[in-house]
Design a protein around this motif. Structure first.
Motif, PDB file in Angstrom:
ATOM      1  N   ILE A 165      18.212  15.012  44.869  1.00 20.61           N
ATOM      2  CA  ILE A 165      17.221  15.265  43.805  1.00 20.61           C
ATOM      3  C   ILE A 165      17.874  15.269  42.415  1.00 20.61           C
ATOM      4  O   ILE A 165      19.070  15.528  42.291  1.00 20.61           O
ATOM      5  N   PRO A 166      17.064  14.985  41.372  1.00 18.89           N
ATOM      6  CA  PRO A 166      17.612  15.011  40.005  1.00 18.89           C
ATOM      7  C   PRO A 166      18.138  16.402  39.651  1.00 18.89           C
ATOM      8  O   PRO A 166      17.842  17.382  40.340  1.00 18.89           O
ATOM      9  N   THR A 167      18.876  16.469  38.559  1.00 16.69           N
ATOM     10  CA  THR A 167      19.436  17.758  38.146  1.00 16.69           C
ATOM     11  C   THR A 167      18.316  18.688  37.673  1.00 16.69           C
ATOM     12  O   THR A 167      17.226  18.239  37.306  1.00 16.69           O
ATOM     13  N   PHE A 168      18.625  19.964  37.669  1.00 16.51           N
ATOM     14  CA  PHE A 168      17.688  20.974  37.158  1.00 16.51           C
ATOM     15  C   PHE A 168      17.311  20.633  35.721  1.00 16.51           C
ATOM     16  O   PHE A 168      16.140  20.692  35.329  1.00 16.51           O
ATOM     17  N   GLU A 169      18.316  20.245  34.931  1.00 19.56           N
ATOM     18  CA  GLU A 169      18.103  19.964  33.513  1.00 19.56           C
ATOM     19  C   GLU A 169      17.089  18.838  33.323  1.00 19.56           C
ATOM     20  O   GLU A 169      16.299  18.859  32.377  1.00 19.56           O
ATOM     21  N   VAL A 170      17.135  17.849  34.224  1.00 20.78           N
ATOM     22  CA  VAL A 170      16.185  16.725  34.126  1.00 20.78           C
ATOM     23  C   VAL A 170      14.790  17.193  34.527  1.00 20.78           C
ATOM     24  O   VAL A 170      13.796  16.937  33.845  1.00 20.78           O
ATOM     25  N   LEU A 171      14.706  17.922  35.617  1.00 22.55           N
ATOM     26  CA  LEU A 171      13.390  18.321  36.135  1.00 22.55           C
ATOM     27  C   LEU A 171      12.683  19.344  35.233  1.00 22.55           C
ATOM     28  O   LEU A 171      11.452  19.421  35.227  1.00 22.55           O
ATOM     29  N   ALA A 172      13.462  20.091  34.484  1.00 22.51           N
ATOM     30  CA  ALA A 172      12.870  21.194  33.709  1.00 22.51           C
ATOM     31  C   ALA A 172      12.064  20.724  32.503  1.00 22.51           C
ATOM     32  O   ALA A 172      11.264  21.493  31.966  1.00 22.51           O
ATOM     33  N   LYS A 174       9.559  17.944  30.308  1.00 20.21           N
ATOM     34  CA  LYS A 174       8.664  16.777  30.188  1.00 20.21           C
ATOM     35  C   LYS A 174       9.321  15.830  29.208  1.00 20.21           C
ATOM     36  O   LYS A 174       9.337  14.631  29.396  1.00 20.21           O
ATOM     37  N   ASN A 175       9.837  16.426  28.125  1.00 18.01           N
ATOM     38  CA  ASN A 175      10.532  15.648  27.105  1.00 18.01           C
ATOM     39  C   ASN A 175      11.620  16.545  26.499  1.00 18.01           C
ATOM     40  O   ASN A 175      11.309  17.480  25.764  1.00 18.01           O
ATOM     41  N   ARG A 176      12.867  16.245  26.843  1.00 13.59           N
ATOM     42  CA  ARG A 176      13.949  17.150  26.425  1.00 13.59           C
ATOM     43  C   ARG A 176      14.193  17.085  24.920  1.00 13.59           C
ATOM     44  O   ARG A 176      14.479  18.097  24.286  1.00 13.59           O
ATOM     45  N   THR A 177      14.057  15.888  24.344  1.00 13.18           N
ATOM     46  CA  THR A 177      14.284  15.748  22.898  1.00 13.18           C
ATOM     47  C   THR A 177      13.299  16.617  22.128  1.00 13.18           C
ATOM     48  O   THR A 177      13.638  17.296  21.171  1.00 13.18           O
ATOM     49  N   LEU A 178      12.063  16.611  22.606  1.00  9.37           N
ATOM     50  CA  LEU A 178      11.047  17.420  21.927  1.00  9.37           C
ATOM     51  C   LEU A 178      11.079  18.878  22.407  1.00  9.37           C
ATOM     52  O   LEU A 178      10.340  19.721  21.906  1.00  9.37           O
ATOM     53  N   GLY A 179      11.894  19.129  23.414  1.00 10.04           N
ATOM     54  CA  GLY A 179      12.013  20.501  23.944  1.00 10.04           C
ATOM     55  C   GLY A 179      10.798  20.923  24.754  1.00 10.04           C
ATOM     56  O   GLY A 179      10.521  22.114  24.895  1.00 10.04           O
ATOM     57  N   LEU A 180      10.096  19.929  25.307  1.00  9.61           N
ATOM     58  CA  LEU A 180       8.876  20.248  26.081  1.00  9.61           C
ATOM     59  C   LEU A 180       9.202  20.578  27.533  1.00  9.61           C
ATOM     60  O   LEU A 180       9.580  19.703  28.314  1.00  9.61           O
ATOM     61  N   ASP A 280      22.125  25.578  27.059  1.00 12.41           N
ATOM     62  CA  ASP A 280      21.037  25.258  26.122  1.00 12.41           C
ATOM     63  C   ASP A 280      19.688  25.221  26.873  1.00 12.41           C
ATOM     64  O   ASP A 280      18.661  25.676  26.357  1.00 12.41           O
ATOM     65  N   VAL A 281      19.730  24.723  28.093  1.00 12.97           N
ATOM     66  CA  VAL A 281      18.497  24.650  28.900  1.00 12.97           C
ATOM     67  C   VAL A 281      18.062  26.067  29.288  1.00 12.97           C
ATOM     68  O   VAL A 281      16.876  26.413  29.231  1.00 12.97           O
ATOM     69  N   ILE A 282      19.022  26.883  29.624  1.00 12.27           N
ATOM     70  CA  ILE A 282      18.697  28.283  29.955  1.00 12.27           C
ATOM     71  C   ILE A 282      18.093  28.972  28.743  1.00 12.27           C
ATOM     72  O   ILE A 282      17.071  29.664  28.846  1.00 12.27           O
ATOM     73  N   HIS A 283      18.665  28.726  27.584  1.00  9.64           N
ATOM     74  CA  HIS A 283      18.166  29.319  26.346  1.00  9.64           C
ATOM     75  C   HIS A 283      16.707  28.892  26.090  1.00  9.64           C
ATOM     76  O   HIS A 283      15.838  29.715  25.779  1.00  9.64           O
TER      77      HIS A 283
END
Ligand SMILES: Nc1ncnc2c1ncn2[C@@H]1O[C@H](COP(=O)(O)OS(=O)(=O)O)[C@@H](OP(=O)(O)O)[C@H]1O
Length: 313
Positions: A165-172, A174-180, A280-283
């Motif tokens: 499966i993809p990483t947690f960071e990827v799955l978490a 919708k759009n990481r750049t926008l922080g969604l 950063d993802v946890i934050h």
């Protein structure tokens, strides 16, 4: 009181019921019957007399909150009989009917409580209505845990079964750049406790629901068990003397001083090492959950102090 109106429609689930490909907990009925983790030997020690009754108390969630640890600890009480596996009656097996459900239960004698735990009930839309129609006065217990840690724990469980499966960071996201944040991913959605609790409060008063801290259940199991026994109207039989901290396991384990039996820790699937997640993802996740946690504290009248935690493990 701040009530999260319409949260359910604002945060629909990607997979319908909060489970989907992330999978349920590991103690499910079918798995356990086929020999997977049975979660204790209480079923074998249940006497073959008495009567099977519908449960008077349920552990309804949350997945990865510490529900197995709580069930195994309460099963030490002589006035409690619980089914070891998860019946999943109010979500997956409802069409089998109440007689099927009753039959799953262990036999009890006068004065004993019948219990079961199925953590997915907490996030199942139909569960409160169905449970209410079975028993309006039932007692409900929810073990809650920092939703960020819970999400990582949930992901860790899936990863152990599906390493591709993809990483947690990827799955978490919708759009990481926008922080969604992807709140429709069940690993994240389950932790929006206020959202799910709103549904339960349509059917049950708060006084019928006990919220157990998953964190405290690890650092002070006897303290949390005192609250559980009081809530269930039981004598405080499960106390400090039933727990010891196993350094190898890194968790409290059970011992029964009245037995000569060996102490018992939970299996390998409880207390897994979590993968390292980008801070950063946890934050961002902490920020995402903050307003929902606040709502949850207001709704329950309890502050679980998840914002004050330094680490997430
Ligand atoms: N005494 C003890 N021993 C082992 N593990 C303990 C204990 N108390 C609480 N926990 C925490 O329980 C987490 C698993 O939660 P659940 O039992 O609710 O999981 S499940 O939904 O039934 O799969 C599990 O999560 P992970 O650490 O992420 O594996 C543990 O942190």
């Amino acid at each position: 009181m701040l009530v999260p109106g319409l949260l359910l429609s604002v945060y629909p689930s990607r997979d319908g019921g909060g489970l989907g490909w992330v999978g349920g907990s590991e103690d499910a009925f079918s798995e356990a019957q086929s020999g997977a983790e049975r979660g204790g030997a209480a079923a074998a020690s249940t006497p073959d007399y008495g009567e099977k009754k519908l449960p008077q108390a349920l552990i309804i969630g949350v997945k990865k909150g510490g529900t197995r640890a709580l069930l195994e600890a309460i099963r030490v009480h002589p006035d409690v009989r619980a089914v070891g596996v998860e019946p999943h009656f109010f979500d997956r097996n409802y069409e089998k009917g109440l007689e099927w459900y009753r039959n799953v239960m262990p036999k009890t004698v006068e004065g004993q409580l019948t219990m079961e735990k199925t953590p997915s009930y907490f996030v199942t839309n139909e569960a409160p209505r169905r449970i209410h129609s079975m028993a309006k006065d039932i007692k409900l217990i929810v073990v809650v845990r920092n939703p960020v840690t819970r999400a990582i724990s949930d992901y860790t469980q899936t990863l152990s079964k599906k390493p591709e499966i993809p990483t947690f960071e990827v799955l978490a996201f919708k759009n990481r750049t926008l922080g969604l944040i992807d709140a429709s991913w069940s690993a994240i959605r389950i932790g929006i406790y206020a959202l799910h609790l709103e549904n339960w409060l349509q059917y049950f008063p708060l006084s019928q629901i006990l919220f157990v801290s998953g964190e405290r259940l690890i650092v002070d199991p006897a303290g949390e068990m005192a609250k559980v026994q009081d809530f269930l109207g039981l004598k405080r039989v499960v106390t400090e003397k039933h727990f010891y901290f196993n350094k190898t396991k890194g968790f409290p384990c059970l011992k029964k001083p009245e037995d000569s039996g060996a102490p018992r820790c939970l299996g390998k699937s409880k207390g897994r090492t979590h993968p390292r997640i980008d801070p950063d993802v946890i934050h961002r996740l902490r920020k995402f959950y903050k307003p929902f946690n606040r709502m949850f504290y207001q709704m329950t009248g309890q502050d679980f102090q998840w914002e004050q935690e330094e680490g997430d493990k």
